[in-house]
Write a protein that holds these residues in place. Structure first.
Motif, mmCIF file in Angstrom:
data_model
loop_
_atom_site.group_PDB
_atom_site.id
_atom_site.type_symbol
_atom_site.label_atom_id
_atom_site.label_comp_id
_atom_site.label_asym_id
_atom_site.label_seq_id
_atom_site.Cartn_x
_atom_site.Cartn_y
_atom_site.Cartn_z
ATOM 1 N N TYR A 124 -1.994 7.053 7.348
ATOM 2 C CA TYR A 124 -3.302 6.520 6.965
ATOM 3 C C TYR A 124 -3.299 5.008 7.088
ATOM 4 C CZ TYR A 124 -7.280 5.207 4.053
ATOM 5 O OH TYR A 124 -8.441 4.645 3.586
ATOM 6 N N TRP A 125 -2.251 4.362 6.565
ATOM 7 C CA TRP A 125 -2.158 2.898 6.608
ATOM 8 C C TRP A 125 -1.899 2.431 8.035
ATOM 9 C CZ3 TRP A 125 -4.422 1.829 2.439
ATOM 10 C CH2 TRP A 125 -4.182 2.545 1.272
ATOM 11 N N GLN A 126 -1.095 3.174 8.777
ATOM 12 C CA GLN A 126 -0.805 2.813 10.160
ATOM 13 C C GLN A 126 -2.071 2.847 11.013
ATOM 14 O OE1 GLN A 126 2.236 5.795 10.699
ATOM 15 N NE2 GLN A 126 3.876 4.272 10.520
ATOM 16 N N CYS A 127 -2.941 3.819 10.753
ATOM 17 C CA CYS A 127 -4.189 3.935 11.514
ATOM 18 C C CYS A 127 -5.155 2.792 11.207
ATOM 19 C CB CYS A 127 -4.868 5.266 11.221
ATOM 20 S SG CYS A 127 -4.033 6.671 11.960
ATOM 21 N N ARG A 128 -5.031 2.171 10.081
ATOM 22 C CA ARG A 128 -5.938 1.090 9.687
ATOM 23 C C ARG A 128 -5.368 -0.304 9.948
ATOM 24 N NH1 ARG A 128 -7.027 5.621 8.294
ATOM 25 N NH2 ARG A 128 -9.090 6.267 7.659
ATOM 26 N N TRP A 129 -4.151 -0.352 10.467
ATOM 27 C CA TRP A 129 -3.450 -1.623 10.708
ATOM 28 C C TRP A 129 -4.306 -2.582 11.541
ATOM 29 C CZ3 TRP A 129 1.250 -3.631 9.207
ATOM 30 C CH2 TRP A 129 1.699 -4.758 9.909
ATOM 31 N N LYS A 130 -4.776 -2.146 12.689
ATOM 32 C CA LYS A 130 -5.523 -3.027 13.590
ATOM 33 C C LYS A 130 -6.817 -3.506 12.931
ATOM 34 C CE LYS A 130 -7.605 -3.354 18.115
ATOM 35 N NZ LYS A 130 -8.162 -2.659 19.240
ATOM 36 N N GLU A 131 -7.534 -2.614 12.281
ATOM 37 C CA GLU A 131 -8.792 -2.965 11.613
ATOM 38 C C GLU A 131 -8.569 -4.030 10.530
ATOM 39 O OE1 GLU A 131 -12.060 -0.716 8.746
ATOM 40 O OE2 GLU A 131 -10.558 0.470 9.820
ATOM 41 N N VAL A 132 -7.546 -3.837 9.725
ATOM 42 C CA VAL A 132 -7.249 -4.785 8.643
ATOM 43 C C VAL A 132 -6.766 -6.112 9.232
ATOM 44 C CG1 VAL A 132 -5.745 -5.236 6.659
ATOM 45 C CG2 VAL A 132 -6.801 -2.985 6.948
ATOM 46 N N ASN A 136 0.823 -1.211 0.000
ATOM 47 C CA ASN A 136 0.000 0.000 0.000
ATOM 48 C C ASN A 136 0.856 1.260 0.000
ATOM 49 O OD1 ASN A 136 -2.906 -0.412 -0.142
ATOM 50 N ND2 ASN A 136 -2.607 -1.687 1.655
#
Length: 67
Positions: free
Chosen positions: A35-43, A24
């Protein structure tokens, strides 16, 4: 070899997440890394609940497709 991941291990999930994060960042240089770091846990939580095909070489996941 391309296989469907049906049994998740910590190692498999770590490899998928490394590929997800690095690809990504590479594919979307115009989006801040945060942006990608903030979505790490969700993904990371969503991946094992998804249908995932993985291209493997030995015990290493080289690429994946998640549906």
């Amino acid at each position: 070899m391309i296989t469907t991941i049906t049994h998740w291990t910590q190692q498999k999930l770590d490899q998928i997440m490394d590929i997800w994060f690095s690809s990504n960042k590479q594919a979307h240089p115009f989006i801040k890394v945060g942006y990608w770091q903030c979505r790490w846990k969700e993904v990371r939580e969503a991946i094992p609940r998804s249908h995932v095909l993985a291209w493997t070489k030995g015990d290493n996941i080289i690429a994946f497709l998640g549906l």
